[in-house]
Design a protein around this motif. Sequence first.
Motif, short mmCIF file in Angstrom:
data_model
loop_
_atom_site.label_atom_id
_atom_site.label_comp_id
_atom_site.label_asym_id
_atom_site.label_seq_id
_atom_site.Cartn_x
_atom_site.Cartn_y
_atom_site.Cartn_z
N GLU A 84 0.87 -1.18 0.00
CA GLU A 84 0.00 0.00 0.00
C GLU A 84 0.90 1.22 0.00
OE1 GLU A 84 -2.59 0.39 3.41
OE2 GLU A 84 -2.89 -1.77 3.49
N ARG A 85 0.56 2.20 -0.81
CA ARG A 85 1.31 3.47 -0.81
C ARG A 85 0.40 4.56 -0.30
NH1 ARG A 85 6.00 2.54 -4.04
NH2 ARG A 85 6.64 4.66 -3.61
N HIS A 86 0.84 5.29 0.70
CA HIS A 86 0.05 6.39 1.26
C HIS A 86 0.80 7.70 1.04
CE1 HIS A 86 -2.79 3.76 3.43
NE2 HIS A 86 -1.76 2.95 3.51
N LEU A 87 0.21 8.56 0.24
CA LEU A 87 0.83 9.87 0.00
C LEU A 87 0.50 10.79 1.17
CD1 LEU A 87 2.26 11.90 -1.91
CD2 LEU A 87 -0.02 12.46 -2.80
N LEU A 88 1.52 11.38 1.76
CA LEU A 88 1.31 12.39 2.81
C LEU A 88 1.76 13.73 2.25
CD1 LEU A 88 2.48 10.54 6.06
CD2 LEU A 88 0.15 11.01 5.31
N ASN A 89 0.84 14.67 2.17
CA ASN A 89 1.19 15.99 1.61
C ASN A 89 0.43 17.13 2.28
OD1 ASN A 89 -1.33 15.52 0.59
ND2 ASN A 89 -0.78 15.70 -1.57
N ARG A 90 -0.20 16.85 3.41
CA ARG A 90 -0.89 17.89 4.18
C ARG A 90 -0.54 17.69 5.65
NH1 ARG A 90 -1.51 19.76 -0.03
NH2 ARG A 90 -3.40 20.20 -1.21
N SER A 91 -0.28 18.79 6.36
CA SER A 91 0.20 18.63 7.74
C SER A 91 -0.94 18.38 8.74
CB SER A 91 1.04 19.84 8.16
OG SER A 91 0.30 21.01 7.99
N TYR A 92 -2.18 18.26 8.24
CA TYR A 92 -3.29 17.89 9.14
C TYR A 92 -3.70 16.43 8.95
CZ TYR A 92 -5.86 19.27 4.93
OH TYR A 92 -6.30 19.42 3.63
N TYR A 93 -2.91 15.66 8.18
CA TYR A 93 -3.13 14.22 8.08
C TYR A 93 -1.95 13.49 8.72
CZ TYR A 93 -6.83 14.72 4.57
OH TYR A 93 -7.98 15.03 3.91
N GLY A 94 -2.26 12.42 9.43
CA GLY A 94 -1.19 11.58 9.96
C GLY A 94 -1.51 10.13 9.65
N LEU A 95 -0.49 9.37 9.31
CA LEU A 95 -0.71 7.93 9.07
C LEU A 95 -0.33 7.19 10.35
CD1 LEU A 95 -1.57 5.84 6.91
CD2 LEU A 95 0.89 5.44 6.54
N LEU A 96 -1.31 6.51 10.92
CA LEU A 96 -1.09 5.72 12.12
C LEU A 96 -0.55 4.35 11.70
CD1 LEU A 96 -1.47 5.40 15.23
CD2 LEU A 96 -3.67 4.35 14.67
N VAL A 97 0.64 4.03 12.16
CA VAL A 97 1.27 2.75 11.79
C VAL A 97 1.43 1.90 13.05
CG1 VAL A 97 3.30 1.67 10.72
CG2 VAL A 97 2.51 3.90 9.91
N PRO A 98 0.74 0.76 13.11
CA PRO A 98 0.82 -0.08 14.30
C PRO A 98 2.11 -0.90 14.33
CG PRO A 98 -0.70 -1.03 12.72
CD PRO A 98 -0.21 0.25 12.11
N PRO A 99 2.40 -1.53 15.47
CA PRO A 99 3.57 -2.39 15.54
C PRO A 99 3.49 -3.53 14.53
CG PRO A 99 2.61 -2.08 17.72
CD PRO A 99 1.64 -1.50 16.74
N MET A 100 4.63 -4.12 14.23
CA MET A 100 4.75 -5.27 13.32
C MET A 100 4.23 -4.93 11.92
SD MET A 100 6.25 -7.27 15.33
CE MET A 100 6.28 -8.94 14.70
N THR A 101 4.51 -3.70 11.50
CA THR A 101 4.11 -3.26 10.16
C THR A 101 5.37 -2.77 9.43
OG1 THR A 101 1.98 -2.51 11.04
CG2 THR A 101 2.62 -1.66 8.88
N TRP A 102 5.64 -3.37 8.29
CA TRP A 102 6.83 -2.98 7.53
C TRP A 102 6.56 -1.69 6.77
CZ3 TRP A 102 11.63 -4.73 7.88
CH2 TRP A 102 12.55 -4.33 6.90
#
Length: 141
Positions: A84-102
């Motif tokens: 999965e590719r998640h584009l981050l380009n706005r400072s009001y979005y955050g990607l929550l990444v849980p443990p055991m995630t590459w």
Amino acid sequence: MSEIMNRQELKMVTLPKICDRRGNLTFIQNGDHIPFDMQRCYWIYDVPAGRQRNGHAFREAYELIVAMSGSFEVVITHPDGTVERHLLNRSYYGLLVPPMTWRELDNFSTNSVAMVLTSTTYSPEDYIRDFDTLRKEVSDE
Ligand code: TYD
């Protein structure tokens, strides 16, 4: 934590955005916007445009990744090889990444700044730096 659980917990978080004539303001507060207490914040900057940061996963740490400036992609590779590719380009979005995630950070734009909030203090033992090790540890759970 199972692979399915990881997929459910990986998510984009929309942070508060207060806009007025003086500019925009966004904030994150323990207990309100992310499902962990912040222990550490670091940021990655001056990355040559288009470059990638090495991939890894964490055994315990949750993280929230925010593009404070510019843009980049967070590339998630699941143990079954799907990406999965998640584009981050706005400072009001955050990607929550849980443990055991590459995850890898890729395609940095010029002058981008990646801020990472994490649920643990720095611990080299918490890092999994090899994808096959992650796969093995996930299948052993
Ligand atoms: P590293 O984890 O390799 O960066 P990346 O997240 O891009 O894989 O970290 C690079 C160096 O910085 C390494 O020597 C450890 C150090 N470091 C700390 O001392 N504290 C921290 O919170 C972080 C994230 C890194």
